[in-house]
Design an enzyme around this catalytic site. Structure first.
Site, short mmCIF file in Angstrom:
data_model
loop_
_atom_site.label_atom_id
_atom_site.label_comp_id
_atom_site.label_asym_id
_atom_site.label_seq_id
_atom_site.Cartn_x
_atom_site.Cartn_y
_atom_site.Cartn_z
N LYS A 100 33.31 14.77 35.65
CA LYS A 100 33.01 16.02 34.94
C LYS A 100 32.33 15.75 33.59
O LYS A 100 31.57 16.58 33.10
CB LYS A 100 34.29 16.82 34.70
CG LYS A 100 35.11 17.12 35.94
CD LYS A 100 34.39 18.06 36.89
CE LYS A 100 35.31 18.72 37.91
NZ LYS A 100 36.00 17.82 38.85
C1 LIG Z 1 36.22 18.02 40.24
C2 LIG Z 1 36.53 16.82 41.04
C3 LIG Z 1 36.16 16.73 42.40
C4 LIG Z 1 35.49 17.86 43.13
O1 LIG Z 1 34.20 18.10 42.66
P1 LIG Z 1 33.45 19.49 42.98
O2 LIG Z 1 32.19 19.44 42.23
O3 LIG Z 1 34.39 20.56 42.51
O4 LIG Z 1 33.27 19.53 44.47
C5 LIG Z 1 36.41 15.54 43.06
N1 LIG Z 1 37.02 14.50 42.46
C6 LIG Z 1 37.41 14.56 41.16
C7 LIG Z 1 38.09 13.39 40.56
C8 LIG Z 1 37.17 15.71 40.41
O5 LIG Z 1 37.54 15.75 39.12
#
Ligand SMILES: *Cc1c(COP(=O)(O)O)cnc(C)c1O
Length: 494
Positions: free
Chosen positions: A113
């Protein structure tokens, strides 16, 4: 380049407005009017360049109302050496023949993120400045664990912005909870919601559509925006690293220009894999987009059958950031594969809300299945994958990444397609030390999070990310818990 909404393709807006608003007033998501293309010549000219240079080039194509100076400043401020623990920012690591891991967790909160949430606040302040915005932006965010902390870190003490994060009470890992509960900053609020992530995300979306609340806020000089991947400003920086992955493969002579590769993405809200799909549409030669889910395998079923059915049990798993039954960004993909039909999207989304399901067929289903493949991993399979990868390749992966690894193995077995593959590693194993140690040693150690970090350091031979080891001794500043129906009150009390 202008943007339109998946539920109203008439209203065209520039990217600054789109980033400020986060979500379109009628509930649709913003998408670019047409996707810019990258030719093989364009790609050749970017070979050997730094991540930052690649980011400037790609972002400029999408954010055409930003000046190039502003984009450079945003990129320089976000992807700093002291912010990311790898100078490559999103390095590729080869773990076995034809399989690369793209480590997307070198940022300050140890999950992918950060790749977007370190730069989104800079986009936001640039947009506020350049559009003469007189309101302060109040960011509302729902998190399944990682977005919350990354958004808090990105927006803390950023002028003209405030942020409230809602997370499902008991629905995030111990480390994710600690990261958020100890958040500092004068413009932040963190609230646990009694419910799961879908309840939390639906609650936030309802507030965005609540005219009475919007007016109260406007009178006080605030306007809402979103730091979730419904905000276009979160998706566009994610396209950059998939383009960069291909350039890195070219730089390493693993592929020649035009050779295809596959991408595997551990998926929840469908934002990350959607960015890879956009990269494909722009001309990056991606063969299959492999969508990996955990027990909450609503997307696996959708890709295999065309039927999206959220009326199923919600499981809490060891990959909590993927514990999602309503994947918001699927709406953008549906818009693309349905031939950009906003009426169709409105009816599908109404069906999802009212009946809990919808189906696609014909040409749309063909487009879905020619681009995507879906599979899922149980908890047992996830734990055994962490152990096998550790034993066979000496590489330690987190549970989300392990879900992706398992599903890739399934894909190769079922299809026989062994094209070179990049697996998006979405979190550092240090965010989930207890489960990773349990997977590798077969024992559940009865220890606190700090002791677990040290144990995992021993096992993995990796450094503990500094922001995680630094949490020790930080005071818990946020303890609010609210009922699902009281989320509006929590916002108004800020
Ligand atoms: C947010 C997240 C996901 C999922 O990603 P999306 O973009 O919501 O599909 C997968 N793994 C981790 C560690 C995340 O923080």
């Amino acid at each position: 380049m202008k943007y339109l909404s998946t539920r109203n393709s008439k209203n065209l807006l520039p990217s600054m407005e789109v980033i400020k608003q986060g979500i379109s007033p009628e509930g649709g998501l913003f998408v670019p009017q047409d996707l810019p293309k990258l030719s093989f010549d364009d790609l050749s000219s970017m070979q050997g360049s730094s991540y930052q240079q690649r980011a400037v080039k790609i972002l400029s194509l999408f954010l055409s109302d930003f000046s190039s100076d502003d984009i450079e400043l945003c990129v320089k401020s976000a992807y700093r050496d002291d912010n990311f623990s790898s100078p490559k920012i999103a390095p590729l690591v080869k773990i076995e023949d034809k399989l690369y891991i793209q480590e997307l967790w070198h940022g300050p909160t140890s999950a992918f993120k950060d790749m977007a949430l370190q730069i989104l606040p800079h986009f936001m302040t640039t947009a506020i400045k350049n559009t003469g915005e007189d309101k302060e932006i109040l960011i509302l965010t729902a998190t399944s664990g990682d977005t919350g902390k990354a958004a808090l870190e990105g927006f803390k003490d950023v002028d003209g912005t405030h942020i409230i994060v809602f997370y499902p009470n008991n629905g995030v890992s111990a480390m994710q909870h600690l990261q958020m509960a100890t958040q500092e900053g004068g413009n932040v609020k963190v609230v646990a919601v009694e419910g799961n992530f879908d309840d939390t995300q639906t609650g936030v979306k309802n507030i965005f559509g609540n005219q009475a609340v919007i007016e109260i806020l406007a009178q006080k000089g605030f306007q809402f925006s979103s730091a979730n991947s419904i905000n276009w400003g979160r998706l566009v920086p994610q396209i950059v690293y998939y383009v960069s992955a291909y350039l890195d493969l070219l730089d390493k002579n693993e592929v020649s220009m035009g050779d295809p590769f596959n991408i595997v993405v551990p998926t929840g809200n469908f934002g990350n894999i959607l960015a890879a799909y956009y990269a494909k549409c722009m001309g990056i030669p991606i063969n299959k987009l492999i969508c990996a889910s955990n027990d909450n395998n609503v997307l696996t079923e959708f890709i295999k059958t065309g039927r999206y059915d959220r009326k199923r049990e919600f499981y809490k798993t060891i990959s909590p950031s993927m514990d999602i039954l309503i994947s918001s960004n699927l709406e953008r993909l549906l818009f693309e594969i349905s031939g950009r039909d906003d009426k169709k999207i409105i009816s599908l989304m109404n069906a999802l809300r009212e009946k809990g399901e919808y189906s696609i067929e014909g040409e749309s289903l063909v487009r879905l299945q020619s681009n995507f493949w879906g599979g899922w991993a149980s908890t047992k399979e996830t734990l055994s994958t962490i152990k096998n990868v550790y034993n066979n390749f000496g590489y330690t992966m987190d549970p989300h990444t392990a879900v992706g690894k398992w599903v890739h193995e399934l894909y190769v077995k079922e299809t026989g397609d062994d094209t070179l593959t990049v697996l998006a590693s979405t979190a550092s194993p240090f965010k989930f030390p207890g489960d990773v140690i349990r997977a590798i040693t077969g024992k559940s150690p009865d220890k606190n999070e700090w002791e677990l970090l040290d144990d995992l350091k021993e096992l993995s031979n990796m450094e503990i990310p500094k922001p995680l080891s630094n949490i020790t001794g930080k005071p818990v500043l946020h303890k609010d818990v609210c009922k699902k129906e009281d989320m509006v009150k929590a916002v108004l009390s800020y």
